[in-house]
Design a protein around this motif. Structure first.
Motif, PDB file in Angstrom:
ATOM      1  N   ILE A 174      42.040  45.985  32.687  1.00 58.69           N
ATOM      2  CA  ILE A 174      41.896  46.740  33.930  1.00 58.69           C
ATOM      3  C   ILE A 174      40.422  47.001  34.205  1.00 58.69           C
ATOM      4  O   ILE A 174      39.629  47.247  33.295  1.00 58.69           O
ATOM      5  N   PHE A 175      40.081  46.936  35.475  1.00 60.65           N
ATOM      6  CA  PHE A 175      38.697  47.165  35.918  1.00 60.65           C
ATOM      7  C   PHE A 175      38.262  48.575  35.539  1.00 60.65           C
ATOM      8  O   PHE A 175      39.011  49.552  35.696  1.00 60.65           O
ATOM      9  N   GLY A 176      37.027  48.663  35.011  1.00 55.52           N
ATOM     10  CA  GLY A 176      36.499  49.956  34.607  1.00 55.52           C
ATOM     11  C   GLY A 176      35.078  50.131  35.089  1.00 55.52           C
ATOM     12  O   GLY A 176      34.444  49.189  35.604  1.00 55.52           O
ATOM     13  N   PRO A 177      34.523  51.327  34.940  1.00 55.96           N
ATOM     14  CA  PRO A 177      33.133  51.558  35.361  1.00 55.96           C
ATOM     15  C   PRO A 177      32.169  50.636  34.607  1.00 55.96           C
ATOM     16  O   PRO A 177      32.281  50.469  33.393  1.00 55.96           O
ATOM     17  N   TRP A 181      41.155  37.705  40.488  1.00 57.96           N
ATOM     18  CA  TRP A 181      41.895  38.026  41.711  1.00 57.96           C
ATOM     19  C   TRP A 181      43.365  37.658  41.613  1.00 57.96           C
ATOM     20  O   TRP A 181      44.207  38.317  42.233  1.00 57.96           O
ATOM     21  N   ARG A 182      43.709  36.663  40.867  1.00 59.19           N
ATOM     22  CA  ARG A 182      45.123  36.284  40.763  1.00 59.19           C
ATOM     23  C   ARG A 182      45.916  37.391  40.075  1.00 59.19           C
ATOM     24  O   ARG A 182      46.993  37.784  40.534  1.00 59.19           O
ATOM     25  N   VAL A 183      45.393  37.917  38.974  1.00 60.15           N
ATOM     26  CA  VAL A 183      46.086  39.005  38.273  1.00 60.15           C
ATOM     27  C   VAL A 183      46.030  40.283  39.097  1.00 60.15           C
ATOM     28  O   VAL A 183      47.004  41.060  39.145  1.00 60.15           O
ATOM     29  N   THR A 218      49.384  42.371  40.264  1.00 58.25           N
ATOM     30  CA  THR A 218      49.657  43.709  39.731  1.00 58.25           C
ATOM     31  C   THR A 218      49.249  44.821  40.682  1.00 58.25           C
ATOM     32  O   THR A 218      49.519  45.994  40.398  1.00 58.25           O
ATOM     33  N   GLU A 219      48.540  44.445  41.772  1.00 59.61           N
ATOM     34  CA  GLU A 219      48.057  45.413  42.748  1.00 59.61           C
ATOM     35  C   GLU A 219      47.073  46.409  42.132  1.00 59.61           C
ATOM     36  O   GLU A 219      46.919  47.524  42.607  1.00 59.61           O
TER      37      GLU A 219
END
Length: 449
Positions: free
Chosen positions: A218-221, A230-232, A236-237
């Motif tokens: 997951i994207f983090g700071p 972008w596909r994932v 998963t939104e």
């Protein structure tokens, strides 16, 4: 290796102000014969003997009317191109006449290196030089072995006045021709056992900026936008980024055992001695790891204990080649200086590649000490298959076989102590061993409680 610019122009050594010419035996015979004829003719009253002496006296006087004052000047230059084994080496001997009288004959001789095959060899060359004349003698031939090969010294001696006067020899100092070893093909695809830095060409277990994919999270700071998967994220939104492993560099220490030499060197196209195999293998391994961005350092296990500091890049590769030119066997009854293997010189994370023929018992003890210190040690056997240590007088085939069995026992004991020993065989010869070393380095370590 690309050739560099042509060698510098010949610079003549200054001649001495003191006359450098001396009479020859021919002048002594001419004076003696003339004197005998004149004295005998006067004493016995024979005019024919006096008349017979006149041509000798006139001829000697005419020949000596213009005596030279300076000896011939000679200079020796070599081509400064980067030469590898088998390339053609070139040297030019320039001989000049700085005097007004002509030289009737100039004899030039140059010492030729053992490993440079010049067609004419070191046979004398004969020249005639007019006043102010300059002649060049070109020496060319293939250089069949690595090292610094001295062309020269070159010597020129002249005769003048119809052979009645001879000069002192003019001497040009020797000049070295650098011949670099041919790097045998080598390519190790396995990972290093342990890397040290955060920049390099080896995959590590530490997350960071690199080219090896470690997973998606997951994207983090602090994450960069270009890492977004972008596909994932669309599936998963939620924003997800591709996690990578950092690329780390490693330090490789090449330790050259120069305590003993065995085998006979036949040059680039012939048989290889221990030093030939050691130098060519070291050049190949250094080229491979420096090309991948690793740090490479060099050490000698011998009486001189030379050392080359670790560095990276093409400059380090050229420095390594220059350093290898001075490798020579250093047999000694004394124990080599072991403080060069201290912790301030050998990093605990370094991969130590020991190039050794395992002929001397001190070499096996040194390898065992490195292994007991906790370093990653790899022993490369550089003894040629048909080679043997220098045989003493009276050695028999049975003694030679016993020596081989003793050496095999030494290799077996090193392997039992966890030191892999592999014979150098060019490309891929160390892959299997490096894979095992990397696996042992990444294995979990037991802890006493």
């Amino acid at each position: 290796m690309r050739p560099a610019a042509p060698g510098e122009e010949a610079v003549f050594a200054p001649a001495d102000d003191i006359p450098e010419w001396a009479p020859t035996r021919a002048l002594g015979r001419a004076v003696l014969l003339t004197g005998l004829l004149l004295i005998t003719g006067v004493l016995v009253g024979r005019v024919d003997l006096v008349v017979l002496a006149i041509p000798f006296a006139v001829g000697t006087a005419v020949a000596l009317r213009r005596r030279p004052r300076e000896r011939p000047r000679i200079a020796l230059t070599v081509d400064d191109a980067y030469l590898a084994e088998g390339d053609e080496a070139a040297a030019v001997v320039t001989v000049g006449n700085p005097d007004v009288p002509a030289y009737d004959l100039v004899v030039v001789r140059t010492r030729i290196p053992r490993w440079v095959r010049v067609e004419e060899g070191d046979r004398p060359r004969l020249l005639t030089l007019p006043p102010g004349g300059v002649e060049e003698i070109e020496l060319r031939g293939p250089a069949n072995r690595w090292g610094r090969h001295p062309f020269g010294p070159a010597l020129a001696r002249a005769a003048a006045c119809d052979g009645l006067m001879a000069s002192r020899p003019g001497i040009a100092a020797a000049r070295d021709v650098k011949v670099y070893p041919v790097t045998e093909p080598f390519d190790a695809d396995e990972a290093m056992p342990r890397a040290a830095g955060l920049v390099g060409g080896h995959r590590s277990r530490r997350p960071g900026e690199g080219g090896e994919l470690a997973g998606v999270r997951i994207f983090g700071p602090g994450d960069r936008l270009r890492r977004i998967d972008w596909r994932v994220s669309l599936r998963t939104e939620r924003l997800h980024v591709a996690a990578t492993l950092s690329d780390r560099d490693a330090e490789v220490v090449l330790l050259l055992d120069v305590l003993a030499e065995a085998g006979r060197s036949g040059g680039v196209g012939g048989s290889a001695s221990v030093l030939d195999t050691t130098v060519r293998a070291a050049a190949a391994i250094a080229e491979h790891y420096l090309h991948r961005g690793d740090r490479v350092s060099m050490l000698e296990y011998g009486t001189s204990a030379r050392r080359l500091r670790p560095a990276t890049g093409r400059r380090q590769y050229l420095t390594v080649l220059e350093w290898l030119l001075d490798v020579e066997a250093q047999p000694s009854p004394y124990e080599p200086y072991d403080q060069v293997f201290g912790p301030h010189l050998l990093s605990s994370n370094a991969l130590v590649v020991v190039l050794t023929p395992l002929v001397d018992g001190r070499s096996a003890e040194m390898v065992a000490r490195l292994a007991r210190s906790g370093r990653f040690v790899l022993a490369v056997d550089t003894l040629p298959p048909a080679a043997a240590p220098p045989r003493r007088t009276g050695w028999s085939d049975v003694a030679h076989r016993l020596w081989l069995l003793e050496r095999d026992n030494t290799v077996g004991q090193l392997r039992e102590h966890g030191v892999p020993v592999v014979r150098w065989a060019g490309a891929g010869s160390l892959d299997l061993v490096l894979r095992d070393v990397a696996r042992l380095a990444s294995a979990p370590k037991g802890v006493l409680r």
